[in-house]
Design an enzyme around this catalytic site. Structure first.
Site, mmCIF file in Angstrom:
data_model
loop_
_atom_site.group_PDB
_atom_site.id
_atom_site.type_symbol
_atom_site.label_atom_id
_atom_site.label_comp_id
_atom_site.label_asym_id
_atom_site.label_seq_id
_atom_site.Cartn_x
_atom_site.Cartn_y
_atom_site.Cartn_z
ATOM 1 N N ASN A 153 0.812 -1.225 0.000
ATOM 2 C CA ASN A 153 0.000 0.000 0.000
ATOM 3 C C ASN A 153 0.846 1.276 0.000
ATOM 4 O OD1 ASN A 153 0.804 -0.648 2.654
ATOM 5 N ND2 ASN A 153 -0.936 0.429 3.541
ATOM 6 N N GLU A 252 4.039 -4.183 12.202
ATOM 7 C CA GLU A 252 3.075 -3.080 12.124
ATOM 8 C C GLU A 252 1.902 -3.585 11.315
ATOM 9 O OE1 GLU A 252 0.894 -0.351 10.575
ATOM 10 O OE2 GLU A 252 2.709 0.317 9.552
ATOM 11 N N CYS A 286 -2.906 1.695 6.751
ATOM 12 C CA CYS A 286 -3.176 1.131 8.072
ATOM 13 C C CYS A 286 -3.702 2.175 9.040
ATOM 14 C CB CYS A 286 -1.912 0.478 8.629
ATOM 15 S SG CYS A 286 -0.481 1.601 8.641
#
Length: 484
Positions: A153, A252, A286
């Protein structure tokens, strides 16, 4: 530089074909054009990469700080020279809009600049001893070889967020880029390091299918730490494998981030922030907003104005300068999000903005009358859908925000900054921003989540702690007396 390297692996300073009979097909998510077909790496290639990294690490760790910083200065120069090319690849490969690609490039540049300071920040300590004649030294040293699994992403920045600090602190790395973005999360980065003059073996990139080398990448005996950015489901599996083999991890993971808009908030400012925090990169971040929690006294006013703002956002070709909403990474993502939207509407959500779907392009959607247990609020969306949740007071807003297994980022809007700080302390999250949106990443600040949003912190001294270890060395200057 030609693109011929972008169909090859990069191991020990050499470009070569992967040894697998399978291929990774790299697609443009907007046009579905095939950008490259890359012969995959197999177990032999992975072994070669880890062996090369281990061999190179011993010499790399002995370089003087000034020598390492010289390499990083050259890397920054190469990045700036190729800025427009990097941005073009982010648009073509990950569906980034020009706006998002610019943001990503600057974030990547910042993390490399911050990492370049690490060689002179490898500080230890001299501590007193309770033993007569003893001196205690605590020295900081690199962990050795780091395995980095890149995301799709924010591929360029988030891969470099692990690669740059790991190498700057004396480690070498093996990178497995995301199959959806093998260039911008791996091969292009390797080429930049090569052009900057880093020694062979310091960075190695293996492009391969998870089914073929995914688990072996983690369980291989060489890496001391696995750094992964991606979904909680995959991160949990990586953590399980790493724990079984006594390896450290930096994870993460996913988020279900909330913006709380209190009754005293500046509504126009909150709307501007919510639009950016929700729709940057189509919500495929995120830290993107999943839930916008609004006090009931201003809910209707906020919902109406926010919907009008969203209707003005241009969706379309990500290569056009004014496009805000580009394509999702693939059509599976479109179908997953559409299912959550429709099921939530069946459960009582109301569409204020109904975005149409064209291939992988999903126009923005705004849902009102949402509750925390609806799929669109309960799941991580990772797409261009904003959900509005009405609450009666501050306490309910806190409870709704915390009513998720995730805890990555968040946002609070209030004109009373002290009140904002008090509310922020009650939110179970690794990061939270008052009178700002949740998509914040500064290279020198601790970045990471709580609960199912990850383990460890990136950024600044926290990254330095993660990618190094400490050793206690004691020196006895006069002989001790022992009891036997």
């Amino acid at each position: 530089m030609t693109t011929q390297n972008y169909t090859k692996q990069y191991i020990n300073g050499e470009w070569g074909d992967g040894s697998s009979t399978k291929k990774v097909k790299n697609l443009n998510p907007y046009t579905n054009e095939v950008l490259q077909e890359i012969p995959s790496a197999n177990q032999d290639d992975l072994n070669h990469a880890y062996e090369s990294a281990a061999n190179a690490q011993q010499d790399w760790a002995t370089l003087a700080p000034a020598q390492v910083q010289q390499k990083f200065d050259a890397l920054l120069q190469k990045m700036n020279e190729r800025k427009e090319e990097i941005i073009s690849w982010l648009v073509a490969e990950s569906g980034s809009t020009k706006i998002k690609a610019q943001v990503e490039f600057q974030a990547a540049l910042a993390i490399v600049k911050e990492s370049s300071s690490f060689p002179t920040r490898m500080q230890g300590a001299i501590l007193p001893s309770n033993v007569q004649g003893k001196n205690n030294y605590v020295e900081r040293a690199p962990k050795g070889v780091i395995g980095v699994i890149g995301p799709w992403n924010f591929p360029f920045h988030l891969a470099l967020r692990s690669i740059a600090p790991a190498i700057a602190s004396g480690n070498t790395v093996v990178v497995k880029p995301a199959s959806e973005t093998p260039l911008t999360s791996g091969l292009l980065i390797a080429e930049l390091f090569e052009q900057a003059g880093f020694p062979s073996g310091v960075i190695n990139v293996v492009v391969g299918r998870g089914s073929e080398i995914g688990d072996a990448f983690v369980t291989h005996p060489t890496p001391q730490l696995i750094s992964f950015t991606g979904s909680t489901e995959v991160g949990s599996h990586i953590g399980e494998l790493a724990g079984k083999h006594i390896k450290d991890t930096a994870l993460e993971l996913g988020g279900n981030n909330a913006m709380i808009v209190l009754e005293d908030a500046h509504i126009d400012q909150a709307i501007q922030a919510a639009a950016f925090g929700k729709y940057l990169h189509q919500g495929q971040i995120c830290m993107s907003l999943n839930r916008i929690i609004v006090h009931e006294s201003i809910y209707d006013q906020f919902a109406e104005a926010f919907a009008e703002k969203v209707k003005q956002l241009k969706a379309g070709d990500p290569s056009e300068q004014d496009t805000v909403i580009g394509p999702l990474i693939n059509h599976d993502a479109v179908e997953r999000i559409q299912q959550d939207v429709e099921e939530s509407v069946k459960q009582g959500a109301t569409k204020l903005v109904s975005g149409e779907v064209h291939g992988n392009l999903m126009e923005p959607v705004v849902l009102a009358d949402v509750s925390n247990d609806m799929p669109i609020a309960n799941n991580e969306i990772f797409g261009p859908v904003a959900t509005l949740i009405k609450v009666k007071d501050e306490q309910e807003a806190i409870e709704v925000a915390n009513g998720s297994p995730y805890g990555l980022s968040g946002s609070i809007f209030t004109t009373d900054r002290y009140r904002g700080m008090e509310v922020a302390r009650k939110i179970e999250t690794g990061m939270i921003h008052i009178n700002d949106q949740p998509v914040n990443d500064e290279a020198h600040v601790a970045f990471g989540g709580e609960k199912q949003s990850g383990i460890g912190r990136f950024g600044g001294e926290w990254a330095l702690d993660k990618f190094t270890t400490v050793k206690w060395i004691s020196v006895q200057s006069e002989y001790r007396q022992y009891p036997f």
